[in-house]
Scaffold this active site. Structure first.
Site, mmCIF file in Angstrom:
data_model
loop_
_atom_site.group_PDB
_atom_site.id
_atom_site.type_symbol
_atom_site.label_atom_id
_atom_site.label_comp_id
_atom_site.label_asym_id
_atom_site.label_seq_id
_atom_site.Cartn_x
_atom_site.Cartn_y
_atom_site.Cartn_z
ATOM 1 N N TYR A 114 4.827 31.343 40.403
ATOM 2 C CA TYR A 114 4.160 30.105 40.794
ATOM 3 C C TYR A 114 4.791 28.894 40.112
ATOM 4 O O TYR A 114 5.012 27.858 40.740
ATOM 5 C CB TYR A 114 2.661 30.169 40.489
ATOM 6 C CG TYR A 114 1.872 30.935 41.520
ATOM 7 C CD1 TYR A 114 1.965 30.626 42.873
ATOM 8 C CD2 TYR A 114 1.012 31.965 41.155
ATOM 9 C CE1 TYR A 114 1.243 31.320 43.830
ATOM 10 C CE2 TYR A 114 0.280 32.668 42.099
ATOM 11 C CZ TYR A 114 0.397 32.339 43.434
ATOM 12 O OH TYR A 114 -0.325 33.022 44.376
ATOM 13 N N LEU B 69 -9.991 29.812 37.167
ATOM 14 C CA LEU B 69 -8.572 29.444 37.144
ATOM 15 C C LEU B 69 -8.403 28.051 37.731
ATOM 16 O O LEU B 69 -9.032 27.724 38.743
ATOM 17 C CB LEU B 69 -7.751 30.432 37.980
ATOM 18 C CG LEU B 69 -7.888 31.914 37.639
ATOM 19 C CD1 LEU B 69 -7.179 32.767 38.690
ATOM 20 C CD2 LEU B 69 -7.331 32.183 36.252
ATOM 21 N N GLU B 70 -7.555 27.256 37.101
ATOM 22 C CA GLU B 70 -7.248 25.922 37.607
ATOM 23 C C GLU B 70 -5.802 25.909 38.096
ATOM 24 O O GLU B 70 -4.889 26.171 37.315
ATOM 25 C CB GLU B 70 -7.441 24.877 36.506
ATOM 26 C CG GLU B 70 -8.856 24.810 35.949
ATOM 27 C CD GLU B 70 -9.074 25.644 34.692
ATOM 28 O OE1 GLU B 70 -8.087 26.011 34.030
ATOM 29 O OE2 GLU B 70 -10.233 25.943 34.387
#
Length: 184
Positions: free
Chosen positions: A110, A132-133
């Site tokens: 990612y 999760l951010e």
């Protein structure tokens, strides 16, 4: 603090329920990898997302978070708009031992696409699904794949158990389930 090995993580997960569900070996077949690694655990993102939008011209305020700041999506592929942000959660439920602090790092797959994953430390005694951010730092839409690897958790064992754990002080995110928004 000592970083804990795959052997220790496996033992804590299988005997004490530290990670549920627990994937004992890293899976990489045609997906973003997840599961147990040498000195960490690669967690999966669940198919539950909150994608930030500015349709209602809302202002993001951590002390007064407006629910119209985002749209909810249940999907296998989440598309984050350019220069935007989404919240999600792990598939796995974590129970952190009293003498352990857990930190999280993003996956290089990612990161190399301009997608940053952020998670604050999991404190001793905390348990729950991890929120999760995801930040899409690119000028293009970005995809997040549910039920695939999202981030890696590293387990750091202290020299002794802490005096007051997250559970002892009744932390506001204790036992969270699903994607959890900011709380005061």
């Amino acid at each position: 603090m000592t970083i804990m090995s795959d052997k220790w993580i496996r033992e804590q997960a299988t005997k004490n329920g530290m990670i549920e569900p627990f994937v004992e070996a890293q899976r990489r077949d045609g997906c973003i990898s997840y599961g147990l690694s040498s000195y960490g655990y690669d967690a999966r993102v669940a198919p539950e997302f909150k994608i930030f939008t500015n349709v209602d011209s809302a202002t993001v305020d951590p002390k007064d978070f407006a629910s119209n700041s985002f749209v909810d999506r249940e999907t296998d592929v989440c598309i984050i708009p350019p220069n935007s942000f989404a919240l999600a959660r792990t598939v796995e439920y974590f129970r952190v031992p009293r003498d352990v602090l857990v930190i999280c790092l993003g996956k290089s797959t990612y990161a190399r696409c301009g997608i940053i994953v952020n998670v604050t430390p999991l404190e001793p005694g905390w348990e729950g699904h991890v929120t999760l951010e995801f930040s899409n730092t690119t000028p293009l839409p970005a995809k997040i794949y549910a039920n695939e690897g999202a981030c890696q958790f590293l387990f750091l064992q202290g020299n002794e158990p802490c005096e007051i754990s997250y559970a002892d002080r009744a932390g506001k995110y204790m036992g969270q389930q699903g994607v959890t928004l900011p709380r005061l």
